[in-house]
Design an enzyme around this catalytic site. Structure first.
Site, short mmCIF file in Angstrom:
data_model
loop_
_atom_site.label_atom_id
_atom_site.label_comp_id
_atom_site.label_asym_id
_atom_site.label_seq_id
_atom_site.Cartn_x
_atom_site.Cartn_y
_atom_site.Cartn_z
N LYS A 215 0.89 -1.17 0.00
CA LYS A 215 0.00 0.00 0.00
C LYS A 215 0.92 1.21 0.00
CE LYS A 215 -3.40 2.44 2.93
NZ LYS A 215 -4.35 2.32 4.06
N GLU A 219 -3.08 7.17 2.07
CA GLU A 219 -3.38 7.42 3.48
C GLU A 219 -2.10 7.49 4.32
OE1 GLU A 219 -6.40 4.44 4.32
OE2 GLU A 219 -7.93 5.79 3.53
N ARG A 269 -12.84 12.31 -5.46
CA ARG A 269 -12.12 11.11 -5.04
C ARG A 269 -12.37 9.87 -5.90
NH1 ARG A 269 -12.03 8.56 1.10
NH2 ARG A 269 -11.76 6.41 0.44
N LYS A 293 -9.83 -1.91 -5.52
CA LYS A 293 -11.09 -2.07 -4.79
C LYS A 293 -12.25 -2.10 -5.76
CE LYS A 293 -9.64 -0.09 -0.40
NZ LYS A 293 -10.01 0.67 0.82
N ASP A 298 -14.96 3.36 -1.48
CA ASP A 298 -14.26 2.59 -0.45
C ASP A 298 -15.21 1.61 0.23
OD1 ASP A 298 -12.44 1.70 1.35
OD2 ASP A 298 -12.34 3.53 2.54
N GLU A 326 -16.68 -3.40 7.57
CA GLU A 326 -16.36 -2.04 8.02
C GLU A 326 -17.54 -1.07 7.85
OE1 GLU A 326 -12.92 -0.33 6.15
OE2 GLU A 326 -13.21 1.62 7.12
N TRP A 466 -11.32 14.01 3.65
CA TRP A 466 -11.23 12.69 3.00
C TRP A 466 -11.87 12.61 1.61
CZ3 TRP A 466 -7.97 9.43 5.39
CH2 TRP A 466 -7.69 9.67 6.74
#
Ligand code: GCW
Length: 604
Positions: A215, A219, A269, A293, A298, A326, A466
């Site tokens: 990764k 982030e 995003r 993804k 997300d 999540e 974000w």
């Protein structure tokens, strides 16, 4: 923590007489089953095929099936489970207790439990596992050094008989952090030498390692972009070190600006992964797999398929799913992911309208974030075991149907009694829709509490960095992602661009993902968007109440521990659904001052 295997799909092996044959004409890992005069046989070209064939046979026997003439082979060659376990023992986004593999900064586990886990994963065809979090923190960076490598090799040994290979998540900045070099610049010769030496050492301990997972530039993780290099430069330097050993770099595409200013309405995003990676098609080495993804946001309840999937003709791709819940109820709320996965695998991808292309040439790996931990029942919510099982089945064959997979899971776990199986199947199959009803409406996403992501907070992320905005006003909500807005839809094939760009043809459940709409826009149901929001939020609560009633009615057919623990979760789910209903309805009522047509209670 004691664990149970008696409430899992894989229990003690049923005794049966089994003949194994070699048939080199069968594809790798594939098998052919048969039953002649009461003798079962498994034919395969390799040992893995024999293993998978034996499990498939066992399932058929346990499910009481009579047709054994089956030939099967995986459609996807790499079926990968990603744990997000920290070396401290805490699992990032974990809802099932502590890590199965780590404790207090060390590799530490119950070997018997881990052996059972390896067998459990193999029984559904999973053939790769990464134990450590993609956020490589603390001592976990040292998994590729002499300090922790012997313990990692011992763990790999437990998985080997089950044909599961190990992947290690590594820090892109390892040459600096571990090697003491002045830079991690992928074009620096010293850095390339360092990665080669690291790979040599790891492969000396684990010769069949599948590769390294990274990764980077994501982030706050280090990456090549911060050094003025491309994602391909970063992935390739590691891939070249792994190549002599047959290893691969699994390079995540979750790269976006996580320090956006909410006032900036042009940066969008969902565009980020495609913008960063698609122009680099053809520049990645052959042993790099880009891990993408499924959606451009997300792991949300509702998003379109990522435009990057299928958009790179010359680059190997993996689709990344999330089994750990999540954003989907955190193993408190019931959410059978199979329904969503069936949709993802049958929905269009960027350059084609055809399902098979998503799992054809480009997608060679299916990967997912694990939902297991040291809880006695492995997954916190006992019914969340169905998600791990379903992942294996979909990774083996993305053309699976959720109904078949879940029906098998119920049969294997709780037995084939129709009075239990049918209502439970119905609960599982509807659970995603129910969760969606009481969550953020029509694909708007991100109305969750910040950081932990459970429960409602309509503006929790609205003024944050974000890149997650719905921009609700008194009259309208959503982001225009067409050419008149952020231009996101242009990343899709023209067919999809056109489909999504027109509110009349855009799938309604994603209307607010693609468009900014007035609350009084009339949906196909004849309802306004606002009334749809009110109605679904009332319905969601009623549906959970019905789940509880159904579950209680099945008490005599269920093992007591499962009955009690699921009932406790369903009651917590009801509280959550009510909280969502009241917060979301009040939020929109206060903004619009338009009452519910049916006069139900909305708090002023
Ligand atoms: O969804 C976000 C999660 C992070 C996670 C990140 C990622 C591992 O909130 O916890 O970090 O995605 O996928 O890298």
């Amino acid at each position: 923590m004691p664990y149970r295997e008696d409430r899992l799909w894989l229990q003690t092996d049923a005794p049966y007489e089994l003949k194994c044959e070699t048939d080199l004409a069968l594809p790798p890992e594939g098998y052919r089953l048969s039953c002649i005069n009461g003798v079962y046989s498994v034919a395969s070209a390799d040992e893995a095929g024999k293993l998978y064939g034996s499990y498939a046979l066992r399932e058929k026997i346990l499910l009481g099936e009579t047709d054994f003439s089956v030939t099967s082979a995986p459609a996807v060659s790499e079926r990968i489970l990603n744990h997000w376990d920290n070396i401290t023992g805490v699992v990032e986004r974990g809802y099932s207790g502590a890590s199965l593999f780590f404790q207090n900064g060390n590799i530490s586990y119950d070997p018997e439990r881990i052996r059972f886990y390896a067998r459990l994963l193999a029984s559904v065809g999973i053939n790769r596992i990464c134990f450590n979090n993609v956020n490589v923190t603390g001592r976990s960076a040292k998994l590729i050094t002499g300090e922790l490598l012997p313990d990692l090799a011992a763990l790999a040994e437990i998985f080997r008989p089950y044909h599961i290979k190990i992947i290690v998540a590594v820090d892109f900045n390892s040459p600096v952090m571990l090697g003491g070099l002045p830079t991690s610049d992928p074009l620096d010769e010293g850095v390339a030498v360092w990665w080669r030496a690291a790979a040599d050492m790891v492969y000396a301990a684990i010769p069949d390692l599948a590769g390294f997972l990274v990764k980077a530039d994501s982030e706050f993780r280090a990456g090549p972009a911060a050094l003025g290099r491309t994602q391909a430069d970063g992935a390739n330097v590691i891939a070249r070190a792994l190549k002599p050993h047959g290893g691969k770099t699994y390079w995540r595409c979750f790269v976006y600006n996580c320090e956006q200013d909410w006032r900036d309405a042009q940066t969008d995003r969902p565009k980020a992964a495609y913008d960063h990676f698609q122009p680099l098609d053809g520049t990645f080495d052959g042993n790099v797999i880009l891990q993408i993804k499924y959606g451009p946001s997300d792991f949300q309840v509702r998003e379109p398929n990522s435009p990057l999937l299928g958009a790179m003709r010359n680059t190997a791709q993996a689709i990344e799913l999330q089994i750990t819940q999540e954003y989907t109820g955190q193993q408190i709320d019931l959410y059978a992911l199979a329904a969503q996965w069936e949709e993802i695998f049958t929905s269009p991808v960027s350059d084609t309208r055809q399902t098979r292309d998503l799992v054809g040439r480009e997608i060679i790996a299916v990967t997912a974030v694990a939902n297991t931990g040291r809880d006695e029942n492995w997954t916190g919510h006992t019914l969340a075991q169905a998600n791990l099982y379903a992942f294996g089945r979909f990774a083996w064959n993305p053309a699976e149907k959720a109904k078949d997979v879940l029906n098998d899971w119920i049969g294997l776990t709780f037995g084939t009694e129709p009075q239990l199986r049918e209502p439970l199947l119905n609960m599982l199959l509807t659970s995603r829709d129910v969760y969606e009803k009481y969550n953020a409406p029509l694909g708007v996403c991100w109305m969750v509490n910040i950081h932990h992501h459970y429960g409602p907070s309509p503006e929790g992320y609205e003024f944050m960095k974000w890149g997650t905005y719905h921009r609700a006003s008194r009259t309208s909500i959503g982001v225009d992602r067409t050419e008149k807005g952020t231009g996101y839809t242009a990343q899709y094939h023209p067919y999809l661009d056109k489909l999504y760009s027109d509110p009349a043809t855009c799938p309604e459940e994603m209307l607010l993902y693609f468009h900014r709409m007035p609350y009084d826009y009339i949906l196909k149901s004849g309802k306004t968007i606002l009334q749809h929001i009110y109605d679904t939020h009332f319905e969601g609560v009623e549906d959970v109440e019905n789940y509880i009633a159904t579950w209680i009615s099945m008490k005599p057919l269920l093992p007591d521990s499962a009955y009690q623990s699921v009932l406790e979760r369903l009651r917590r789910q009801l509280d959550n659904a009510k909280e969502w209903r009241d917060v979301i309805n009040t939020y929109f009522y206060r903004l619009t001052e338009i009452p519910d047509e049916k006069g139900r209670m909305i708090y002023p």
